[in-house]
Design a protein around this motif. Structure first.
Motif, short mmCIF file in Angstrom:
data_model
loop_
_atom_site.label_atom_id
_atom_site.label_comp_id
_atom_site.label_asym_id
_atom_site.label_seq_id
_atom_site.Cartn_x
_atom_site.Cartn_y
_atom_site.Cartn_z
N TYR A 22 56.21 99.91 4.10
CA TYR A 22 54.93 99.83 3.56
C TYR A 22 54.52 98.40 3.61
O TYR A 22 55.16 97.62 3.54
CB TYR A 22 55.06 100.18 2.06
CG TYR A 22 55.38 101.68 1.53
CD1 TYR A 22 54.47 102.62 2.07
CD2 TYR A 22 56.83 101.84 1.44
CE1 TYR A 22 54.94 104.15 1.82
CE2 TYR A 22 57.04 103.16 1.06
CZ TYR A 22 56.39 104.33 1.29
OH TYR A 22 56.70 105.42 1.09
N THR A 23 53.04 98.18 3.76
CA THR A 23 52.52 96.81 3.88
C THR A 23 52.82 96.02 2.61
O THR A 23 52.86 94.77 2.63
CB THR A 23 50.88 96.91 4.33
OG1 THR A 23 50.39 97.80 3.42
CG2 THR A 23 50.84 97.43 5.69
N GLY A 24 52.55 96.80 1.61
CA GLY A 24 52.92 96.14 0.06
C GLY A 24 54.24 95.32 0.10
O GLY A 24 54.40 94.39 -0.22
N GLN A 25 55.24 96.26 0.69
CA GLN A 25 56.39 95.70 0.68
C GLN A 25 56.68 94.52 1.60
O GLN A 25 57.55 93.55 1.53
CB GLN A 25 57.79 96.55 0.81
CG GLN A 25 59.17 96.20 0.85
CD GLN A 25 59.64 95.92 -0.26
OE1 GLN A 25 58.98 95.70 -1.49
NE2 GLN A 25 61.13 95.74 -0.51
N LEU A 26 56.26 94.69 2.91
CA LEU A 26 56.07 93.72 4.08
C LEU A 26 55.57 92.25 3.53
O LEU A 26 56.16 91.26 3.70
CB LEU A 26 55.06 94.20 5.09
CG LEU A 26 54.84 93.18 6.11
CD1 LEU A 26 56.24 92.87 7.15
CD2 LEU A 26 53.88 93.71 7.23
N GLN A 27 54.55 92.48 2.56
CA GLN A 27 53.70 91.25 1.87
C GLN A 27 54.90 90.56 1.19
O GLN A 27 55.01 89.38 0.77
CB GLN A 27 52.39 91.66 1.46
CG GLN A 27 52.01 90.43 0.49
CD GLN A 27 51.50 89.28 1.29
OE1 GLN A 27 51.54 89.40 2.35
NE2 GLN A 27 51.15 87.99 0.79
N LYS A 28 55.49 91.39 0.15
CA LYS A 28 56.33 90.73 -0.63
C LYS A 28 57.68 90.22 0.00
O LYS A 28 58.19 88.96 -0.42
CB LYS A 28 56.95 91.66 -1.80
CG LYS A 28 56.03 92.28 -2.74
CD LYS A 28 56.52 93.76 -3.68
CE LYS A 28 55.52 93.90 -4.50
NZ LYS A 28 55.30 92.77 -5.71
N LYS B 99 43.51 94.83 6.03
CA LYS B 99 43.10 96.20 5.87
C LYS B 99 43.37 96.70 4.56
O LYS B 99 42.55 97.28 3.77
CB LYS B 99 43.34 97.21 6.73
CG LYS B 99 42.68 98.62 6.44
CD LYS B 99 43.20 99.80 7.75
CE LYS B 99 42.48 100.85 7.49
NZ LYS B 99 42.87 101.87 8.53
N ASP B 100 44.81 96.47 4.13
CA ASP B 100 45.02 96.96 2.79
C ASP B 100 45.02 96.00 1.61
O ASP B 100 45.35 96.12 0.51
CB ASP B 100 46.42 97.42 2.95
CG ASP B 100 46.97 98.47 3.65
OD1 ASP B 100 45.89 99.39 3.92
OD2 ASP B 100 48.09 98.84 3.98
N GLY B 101 44.15 95.01 1.84
CA GLY B 101 43.66 94.01 0.72
C GLY B 101 44.49 93.02 0.47
O GLY B 101 44.47 92.14 -0.31
N PHE B 102 45.70 92.60 1.31
CA PHE B 102 46.40 91.38 1.40
C PHE B 102 45.97 90.35 1.79
O PHE B 102 45.27 90.42 3.15
CB PHE B 102 47.76 91.65 1.91
CG PHE B 102 48.55 92.82 1.14
CD1 PHE B 102 49.04 92.89 -0.32
CD2 PHE B 102 48.80 94.02 1.41
CE1 PHE B 102 49.63 93.57 -1.05
CE2 PHE B 102 49.43 94.99 0.64
CZ PHE B 102 50.03 95.04 -0.32
N ASP B 103 46.35 89.25 1.31
CA ASP B 103 45.49 87.83 1.73
C ASP B 103 46.04 87.67 3.35
O ASP B 103 47.29 87.59 3.39
CB ASP B 103 45.78 86.81 0.98
CG ASP B 103 45.04 85.40 1.17
OD1 ASP B 103 44.28 85.47 2.31
OD2 ASP B 103 45.34 84.60 0.51
#
Length: 227
Positions: free
Chosen positions: A26-32, A55-59
């Motif tokens: 997941y991109t959320g975990q990628l960002q973390k 696209k998923d709203g991460f900076d």
């Protein structure tokens, strides 16, 4: 846990961070993961993953900082200021297709009572995930959750048969092969295996010599990939 494990592998001296890839669904975990490890490594994120993050709203403002060396007029700290090494690839599973790394560390993310695996329930994605490592692979996740998927159950059974499943890491001190080290929490790596050795730090100062015992015995600390 992923961050602590990457640091441990690099400190053992055989594999550099550019030999390692960290994968997640997941991109959320990628960002973390990117945020957590940025102070120790120069994080490399592909253009496709960067687009997905935006696209998923991460900076996405740190994209240039993560991927490229500074331009001459850029006054930020140079890469040599990083603490452990240079480049570390962090990627989502779908955007790592066709690529490989010597060591793959996988954050499976999902852990729930309903045993819902989500993204990694499909066989083609599982195949991609488990076929990227050249030398060794670590899976960090909840076996109870993932055993709800038949293909994952087969993988877990194969790993259990070789005693490669557990709630802690059995680490190997390269200089004291009989010293048992067990890490269950991220802080245990630094506590029991400083600099990739054992707690007897005065005996385990890592040699810079590429032919040192630390390098010769590293493979015993890495779970081998089954052929």
């Amino acid at each position: 846990m992923v961050h602590a494990l990457v640091r441990h592998v690099v400190r053992q001296g055989v594999y550099g961070s550019n030999d390692i890839a960290v994968l997640t669904p997941y991109t959320g975990q990628l960002q973390k993961l990117r945020s957590a490890m940025r102070n120790d490594f120069e994080i490399v994120v592909s253009d496709r993953d960067q687009d997905a993050l935006i696209k998923d709203g991460f900076d996405g403002q740190n994209h240039v900082e993560d991927r490229a060396a500074p331009e001459p007029q850029n006054k930020r700290n140079p890469l040599k200021k990083k603490k452990l090494s240079d480049l570390l690839r962090v990627a989502t599973v779908d955007n790592f297709r066709g690529e490989e790394a010597k060591i793959i560390i996988i954050s499976l993310v999902r852990s729930n009572r309903d045993r819902k695996v989500g993204f990694l329930r499909t066989e083609n994605r599982i195949n991609v995930l488990l076929s990227r490592a050249q030398h060794g692979m670590y899976l960090i996740g909840n076996t109870d959750t993932y055993s709800n998927v038949p293909m994952w159950q087969k993988v877990i059974d194969l790993l259990r048969a070789k005693d490669h499943v557990g709630t802690s890491w059995d680490l190997c001190c390269p200089r004291h092969m009989n010293t048992m080290i067990r890490a269950q929490q991220p802080t245990d790596f630094a506590k029991f295996s400083p600099e990739g050795g054992c707690w007897e730090a005065w005996l385990c100062m890592r040699s810079s010599d590429a032919n040192s015992p630390a390098n010769a015995n590293m493979k015993s600390a890495v779970t081998p990939v089954s052929s």
